[in-house]
Enzyme design. Structure first.
Site, PDB file in Angstrom:
ATOM      1  N   ALA A 211      -0.975 -23.854  -2.577  1.00  0.00           N
ATOM      2  CA  ALA A 211      -0.115 -24.799  -1.851  1.00  0.00           C
ATOM      3  C   ALA A 211      -0.304 -25.066  -0.535  1.00  0.00           C
ATOM      4  CB  ALA A 211       1.430 -24.467  -2.133  1.00  0.00           C
ATOM      5  N   GLY A 212      -1.636 -24.973  -0.246  1.00  0.00           N
ATOM      6  CA  GLY A 212      -2.238 -25.419   1.158  1.00  0.00           C
ATOM      7  C   GLY A 212      -2.474 -26.581   1.334  1.00  0.00           C
ATOM      8  N   SER A 213      -3.549 -27.145   2.386  1.00  0.00           N
ATOM      9  CA  SER A 213      -3.805 -28.265   2.702  1.00  0.00           C
ATOM     10  C   SER A 213      -4.342 -29.076   1.740  1.00  0.00           C
ATOM     11  CB  SER A 213      -4.725 -28.302   3.880  1.00  0.00           C
ATOM     12  OG  SER A 213      -4.196 -27.304   5.035  1.00  0.00           O
ATOM     13  N   LEU A 214      -5.454 -28.540   1.079  1.00  0.00           N
ATOM     14  CA  LEU A 214      -6.013 -29.578   0.005  1.00  0.00           C
ATOM     15  C   LEU A 214      -5.003 -29.593  -1.104  1.00  0.00           C
ATOM     16  CD1 LEU A 214      -9.858 -29.874   0.357  1.00  0.00           C
ATOM     17  CD2 LEU A 214      -8.336 -31.202   1.216  1.00  0.00           C
ATOM     18  N   GLY A 215      -4.625 -28.464  -1.775  1.00  0.00           N
ATOM     19  CA  GLY A 215      -3.885 -28.147  -2.876  1.00  0.00           C
ATOM     20  C   GLY A 215      -2.778 -29.218  -2.720  1.00  0.00           C
TER      21      GLY A 215
ATOM     22  N   ASN B 260     -21.210 -25.298  13.300  1.00  0.00           N
ATOM     23  CA  ASN B 260     -19.949 -24.629  13.449  1.00  0.00           C
ATOM     24  C   ASN B 260     -19.923 -23.292  13.903  1.00  0.00           C
ATOM     25  OD1 ASN B 260     -19.299 -26.553  11.673  1.00  0.00           O
ATOM     26  ND2 ASN B 260     -17.832 -25.638  10.435  1.00  0.00           N
TER      27      ASN B 260
ATOM     28  N   ASN C 259     -22.972 -27.396   8.337  1.00  0.00           N
ATOM     29  CA  ASN C 259     -22.072 -26.590   8.829  1.00  0.00           C
ATOM     30  C   ASN C 259     -22.937 -25.555   9.512  1.00  0.00           C
ATOM     31  OD1 ASN C 259     -20.411 -24.069   8.550  1.00  0.00           O
ATOM     32  ND2 ASN C 259     -19.013 -25.692   7.750  1.00  0.00           N
TER      33      ASN C 259
ATOM     34  N   LYS D  47     -24.323 -29.963   2.809  1.00  0.00           N
ATOM     35  CA  LYS D  47     -23.007 -29.821   3.727  1.00  0.00           C
ATOM     36  C   LYS D  47     -23.060 -28.398   4.264  1.00  0.00           C
ATOM     37  CE  LYS D  47     -18.049 -30.555   3.768  1.00  0.00           C
ATOM     38  NZ  LYS D  47     -17.027 -30.337   2.815  1.00  0.00           N
TER      39      LYS D  47
ATOM     40  N   ARG E 146       7.060 -16.315  -2.847  1.00  0.00           N
ATOM     41  CA  ARG E 146       6.687 -17.799  -2.643  1.00  0.00           C
ATOM     42  C   ARG E 146       7.380 -18.815  -3.266  1.00  0.00           C
ATOM     43  NH1 ARG E 146       5.184 -19.581   1.827  1.00  0.00           N
ATOM     44  NH2 ARG E 146       3.469 -20.663   1.282  1.00  0.00           N
TER      45      ARG E 146
END
Ligand code: NAP
Length: 305
Positions: free
Chosen positions: A10-14, A192, A188, A184, A37
């Site tokens: 349940a993070g950003s992309l999820g 980065n 990176n 990609k 959780r």
């Protein structure tokens, strides 16, 4: 009844994927880490997506990895370093015809997951969408973009791309997903780590053009040697274009380090160096960059794997 989308993480992309699928009326189940959780999530109203300044909450049902429900379609939305262990916990729940969609950045985690669940079809994704969490169970859709999906071993597109269409998730089926992932990764690697070591925004690398150019030469050599010549074409020009176009941004690795978070170095620069060694390719600047970055992470007390 269409096949449920199990979303791991349940993070950003999820959250970005789960909320858009739920908004389209598709069946979604969120898989959170553990019972604690799950209780935290149940105390909230659901998952919130903030888009164009407007927040909408979706009551997506959630479960823990130990739930009994079989999984036919699994979106793996963890960080690369968590993907293998997270999927291992779900392996007993996967059906014989299960499909996994792997959203991880970099390379290495996809093969590790595929080896773990040989009966399942593993589809890799490469996304330019951007999202961040501004609270628990809440994500801000910061950068609209595009997601390429593909299966290096099987060119036929899955039928559930219709669900992505319905959910208004911009996407395209790609028959050269490995080339996209390598390209990609190379971008990176050229940008980065240097933003971390020079402590600058992407645009700060305009002061380090020689260093960037040397890395691009070595990365192009690596791409050609490992069977990805298309990913090497005009690499330096694209790196320079990205540095210019995103001059005001902080790279994802910079942000991870600044926020004392673990980076995905092993699946980016670390993976590039590992593959170079496997091909007995001597890339001194890339290797030195990895050593400097690992040393820097150690000095900050951050993991270097
Ligand atoms: P994130 O916000 O850190 O989310 C990862 C989630 O996975 C966390 O919620 C974490 O749970 C969960 N997780 C890890 N192990 C788990 C397990 N065993 N069971 C259940 N949940 C588990 O990461 P992200 O930013 O979404 O990134 C995911 C991947 O997408 C990364 O590889 C990243 O590089 C790539 N990506 C991200 C973006 C972006 O804009 N965010 C864009 C392109 C690509 P906890 O919250 O409990 O730790």
């Amino acid at each position: 009844m269409s096949t449920p989308w199990h979303v791991l993480g349940a993070g950003s992309l999820g959250t970005l994927w789960a909320t858009r699928l739920a908004r389209a009326g598709l069946p979604v189940r969120l898989i959170v880490r553990d019972a604690q959780r799950l209780r935290d999530y149940q105390a909230a109203d659901g998952l919130t997506l903030v888009e164009h300044g407007e927040a909408n909450t979706y009551a997506v049902p959630a479960q823990t990895p130990d739930d009994a429900e079989p999984i036919r379609r699994l979106l793996v939305a963890s960080k690369a370093y968590d993907a293998e262990s997270a999927v291992a916990r779900l392996a007993p729940r996967l059906t014989a015809d299960a499909e996994l969609i792997l959203l991880q950045n970099g390379l290495g985690s996809q093969d590790a997951v595929a080896a773990l669940v040989p009966q399942a079809r593993c589809i890799s994704a490469s996304s330019t969408e951007g999202a961040f969490r501004d609270g628990d169970w809440r994500v801000v859709f910061a950068g609209h973009g595009f997601t390429w999906l593909g299966d290096a071993g099987h060119p036929v597109a899955p039928i559930w791309l219709d669900d992505l269409q319905a959910a208004k998730i911009p996407h395209e089926w790609s028959t050269d997903i490995l080339t996209r992932l390598w390209r990609k990764l190379a971008l990176n690697c050229a940008i980065n780590p240097l933003t971390v070591l020079h402590n600058c925004r992407n645009g700060g690398l305009e002061q380090h053009q020689c260093e960037v150019a040397t890395l691009c030469n070595e990365l192009a050599e690596l791409l050609e040697r490992c069977g990805q010549p298309a990913a090497a074409v005009n690499l330096q020009q694209e790196v320079e274009r990205v540095i210019h176009a995103t001059a005001a941004n902080y790279s994802s690795m910079y942000q991870d380090v600044a926020n004392q978070r673990r980076t995905e170095i092993s699946y980016l620069l670390g993976h590039a160096c590992k593959v170079a060694t496997r091909h007995q390719l001597n890339l001194p600047h890339l290797k030195q960059l990895q050593q400097r970055l690992v040393g820097h992470l150690h000095s900050l007390g951050l993991p270097s794997d």
